[in-house]
Scaffold this active site. Structure first.
Site, PDB file in Angstrom:
ATOM      1  N   LYS A  99       0.811  -1.233   0.000  1.00 19.96           N
ATOM      2  CA  LYS A  99       0.000   0.000   0.000  1.00 19.96           C
ATOM      3  C   LYS A  99       0.833   1.266   0.000  1.00 19.96           C
ATOM      4  O   LYS A  99       0.507   2.237  -0.661  1.00 19.96           O
ATOM      5  CB  LYS A  99      -1.000  -0.001   1.158  1.00 19.96           C
ATOM      6  CG  LYS A  99      -0.450  -0.319   2.556  1.00 19.96           C
ATOM      7  CD  LYS A  99      -0.503  -1.793   2.907  1.00 19.96           C
ATOM      8  CE  LYS A  99       0.341  -2.116   4.118  1.00 19.96           C
ATOM      9  NZ  LYS A  99      -0.413  -2.372   5.285  1.00 19.96           N
ATOM     10  N   GLU A 123      -5.760  -5.670  -4.787  1.00 21.29           N
ATOM     11  CA  GLU A 123      -6.908  -5.766  -3.862  1.00 21.29           C
ATOM     12  C   GLU A 123      -6.446  -5.964  -2.418  1.00 21.29           C
ATOM     13  O   GLU A 123      -7.070  -5.477  -1.473  1.00 21.29           O
ATOM     14  CB  GLU A 123      -7.801  -6.935  -4.302  1.00 21.29           C
ATOM     15  CG  GLU A 123      -9.127  -7.014  -3.630  1.00 21.29           C
ATOM     16  CD  GLU A 123     -10.037  -5.827  -3.909  1.00 21.29           C
ATOM     17  OE1 GLU A 123     -10.524  -5.687  -5.026  1.00 21.29           O
ATOM     18  OE2 GLU A 123     -10.256  -5.036  -2.983  1.00 21.29           O
ATOM     19  N   ILE A 130     -11.584  -7.818   2.230  1.00 19.66           N
ATOM     20  CA  ILE A 130     -12.830  -7.232   1.694  1.00 19.66           C
ATOM     21  C   ILE A 130     -12.593  -6.794   0.244  1.00 19.66           C
ATOM     22  O   ILE A 130     -11.660  -6.031  -0.013  1.00 19.66           O
ATOM     23  CB  ILE A 130     -13.286  -5.999   2.507  1.00 19.66           C
ATOM     24  CG1 ILE A 130     -13.316  -6.298   3.999  1.00 19.66           C
ATOM     25  CG2 ILE A 130     -14.631  -5.499   2.020  1.00 19.66           C
ATOM     26  CD1 ILE A 130     -13.658  -5.085   4.859  1.00 19.66           C
ATOM     27  N   GLY A 181       0.880 -10.265  14.015  1.00 24.34           N
ATOM     28  CA  GLY A 181       1.272 -10.007  12.615  1.00 24.34           C
ATOM     29  C   GLY A 181       0.399  -8.995  11.902  1.00 24.34           C
ATOM     30  O   GLY A 181       0.416  -8.917  10.678  1.00 24.34           O
ATOM     31  N   GLU A 184       2.478  -3.001  11.087  1.00 27.60           N
ATOM     32  CA  GLU A 184       3.602  -2.826  10.167  1.00 27.60           C
ATOM     33  C   GLU A 184       4.895  -3.065  10.921  1.00 27.60           C
ATOM     34  O   GLU A 184       4.937  -2.937  12.149  1.00 27.60           O
ATOM     35  CB  GLU A 184       3.601  -1.384   9.639  1.00 27.60           C
ATOM     36  CG  GLU A 184       2.361  -1.009   8.861  1.00 27.60           C
ATOM     37  CD  GLU A 184       2.153  -1.893   7.645  1.00 27.60           C
ATOM     38  OE1 GLU A 184       3.016  -1.916   6.772  1.00 27.60           O
ATOM     39  OE2 GLU A 184       1.119  -2.592   7.594  1.00 27.60           O
ATOM     40  N   LYS A 199      -3.707   3.960   2.165  1.00 29.61           N
ATOM     41  CA  LYS A 199      -4.767   3.157   1.540  1.00 29.61           C
ATOM     42  C   LYS A 199      -5.862   4.068   0.981  1.00 29.61           C
ATOM     43  O   LYS A 199      -6.421   3.820  -0.082  1.00 29.61           O
ATOM     44  CB  LYS A 199      -5.373   2.196   2.563  1.00 29.61           C
ATOM     45  CG  LYS A 199      -4.423   1.070   2.970  1.00 29.61           C
ATOM     46  CD  LYS A 199      -4.889   0.361   4.220  1.00 29.61           C
ATOM     47  CE  LYS A 199      -3.988  -0.798   4.615  1.00 29.61           C
ATOM     48  NZ  LYS A 199      -4.200  -1.281   5.983  1.00 29.61           N
ATOM     49  N   GLY A 297      -3.517  -9.618   8.504  1.00 23.41           N
ATOM     50  CA  GLY A 297      -3.222 -11.008   8.867  1.00 23.41           C
ATOM     51  C   GLY A 297      -2.897 -11.834   7.633  1.00 23.41           C
ATOM     52  O   GLY A 297      -3.208 -11.458   6.497  1.00 23.41           O
TER      53      GLY A 297
HETATM   54  N1  HSE Z   1      -0.764  -2.876   9.338  1.00 23.02           N
HETATM   55  C1  HSE Z   1      -1.881  -3.056   8.474  1.00 23.02           C
HETATM   56  C2  HSE Z   1      -3.150  -2.945   9.287  1.00 23.02           C
HETATM   57  C3  HSE Z   1      -1.815  -4.392   7.811  1.00 23.02           C
HETATM   58  O1  HSE Z   1      -3.053  -3.015  10.515  1.00 23.02           O
HETATM   59  O2  HSE Z   1      -4.213  -2.752   8.729  1.00 23.02           O
HETATM   60  C4  HSE Z   1      -2.823  -4.572   6.722  1.00 23.02           C
HETATM   61  O3  HSE Z   1      -2.674  -3.644   5.697  1.00 23.02           O
END
Ligand code: HSE
Length: 418
Positions: A99, A123, A130, A181, A184, A199, A297
């Site tokens: 992203k 996506e 989603i 996980g 970032e 995003k 995830g």
């Molecule tokens: N670090 C991002 C989040 C991971 O927490 O949404 C998914 O893009």
């Protein structure tokens, strides 16, 4: 008749998402997609896949004519952009989940797609499981998309949920998000709102044809939210969520930003907890629609990559309909917002800029007000996130000019002045 293309994949990155995709592909043989090579940064680590699958030399993948799809799920946006550009230029299709890279290089990526006619799908880069990009791209005609508001960062939503519902400390909740996980590798990207704003930039392109740099959007994260704000929210029966939103105003222009917001219990977004993401779209005739799913995830993100791979078998490409086939919308900062501000000292607050102040509360510790202010007094200013000041939007925060005139008239009438 079998018309599907055989996909031979060169994968870049074998972290949370890359490894997830490797496992998911093993369980979906019908896709006719196989990973030929995986490029990784460090060869020393133990990985749950045959050693001969891995290389540290990106050329082995990029120069292999048999590999027709590059899946790029690495962290660093500079190298990611180089890989994606080279792949597109050599006619390979690309699926990316980066992203930050997409947000930083959107104009170049648009140009590259035009020049090469190669497909770039991403996506997984927003809202993970989603299907939001293809929905915005294919389903909502330009005139009908009135507004979109969304929770697009799983980590901050996870932290806020744990703090509100399980009374965890911020650091404790963050650690948990990291362990699971979701966060970032540099978690300040989540917490300070960069990830959500990144995003939002390309979701705005698919929703409204707007191509804007992240730094030109007004955004913040959850790092300024004070314990007292959560208490006020609870008293008012609200949640606090980090909300990305865009709304078409009466003049046809679009108001867009990413800021923390009070959420009513009956709002669809109140239902979105932990690492889940949610998107509420308001469109002509359909009224409201709510999309919900895991936004971070390993497997949820891999599932979106998988769906892009599946789309590639049918030569699917983004057409960027709102940008190229309609008149793109423009962003505007000419509107007002109703905000909640909490602070230690009133001297840091430009109270003369408020059109109206509807609530005011002060105790020894902390003070707050709720009032209406022009968006330009926020955009390009830093007072609202300095000196311990915390800004949270109220529900339905966007107010257009006409409504403000009514508001002013009403307060003057109330004061017996007119
Ligand atoms: N670090 C991002 C989040 C991971 O927490 O949404 C998914 O893009």
């Amino acid at each position: 008749m079998e018309t599907h293309k055989q996909l031979t994949i060169g994968l870049f990155g074998f972290g949370v998402v890359g490894e997830g995709l490797y496992k998911v592909l093993q369980q979906t043989p019908s896709l006719k997609a196989s990973i030929k090579k995986v490029c990784i940064k460090h060869s020393g680590k133990k990985r749950e896949a045959p050693a001969e699958l891995f290389t540290t030399d990106r050329d082995i993948i990029l120069n292999d004519p048999e590999i027709n799809v590059i899946v790029e799920v690495i962290n660093e946006s500079g190298p990611a952009f180089e890989i994606v550009s080279r792949a597109l230029k050599s006619g390979k299709s690309v699926v990316s989940a980066s992203k930050k890279m997409i947000a930083e290089h959107l104009p170049e990526l648009l140009q590259l797609q035009k020049e090469t006619s190669a497909s770039l799908l991403y996506e997984a880069a927003a809202c993970a499981s989603i299907p939001v990009i293809r929905n915005l791209e294919e389903y909502y005609d330009n005139d009908l998309l009135h507004s979109i508001k969304a929770i697009v960062n799983g980590s901050t939503n996870f932290i806020l949920t744990k703090m509100f519902e399980e009374k965890l400390e911020f650091q404790e909740a963050l650690l948990l998000a990291q362990q699971l996980g979701f966060a970032e590798s540099d978690p300040s990207l989540d917490i300070e709102g960069y990830d959500a704003a990144n995003k939002w930039t390309f979701l705005l392109t698919h929703a409204y044809g707007i191509v804007e740099k992240t730094e030109n959007l007004v955004f913040s994260g959850i790092d300024h939210i004070h314990a007292g704000d959560a208490e006020v929210a609870r008293e008012k029966h609200y949640d606090i969520k980090l909300v990305a939103q865009a709304k078409k105003l009466a003049n046809g222009k679009v108001a867009a930003f990413v800021l923390p917001q009070f959420i009513r219990q009956d709002d669809h977004l109140a239902f979105v907890k932990n690492e889940f993401n949610g998107v509420v779209i308001e469109s002509g005739f359909a009224d409201k629609q709510f999309f919900y799913g895991k936004g971070a995830g390993s497997f949820p993100t891999a599932s979106a990559v998988l769906s892009d791979l599946s789309a590639l078998r049918y030569e699917y490409k983004y057409e960027y309909k709102k940008l190229y086939h309609h008149t793109p919308h423009e962003l505007t900062d000419d509107f007002y917002v109703r905000v909640y501000l909490s602070f230690d000292d009133l001297k840091y607050i430009p109270k003369e800029k408020f059109q109206s102040i509807e609530e005011w509360h002060a105790d020894n510790e902390r003070k707050y007000l709720i009032g209406v202010i022009h968006f330009r007094d926020i955009k390009g200013h830093t007072w609202w996130r300095e000196n311990g000041t915390s800004l949270v939007l109220t529900p339905d925060p966007i107010i257009e000019d006409m409504e403000v005139r009514k508001l002013k008239k009403k307060s003057l009438e109330l004061a017996g002045l007119i």
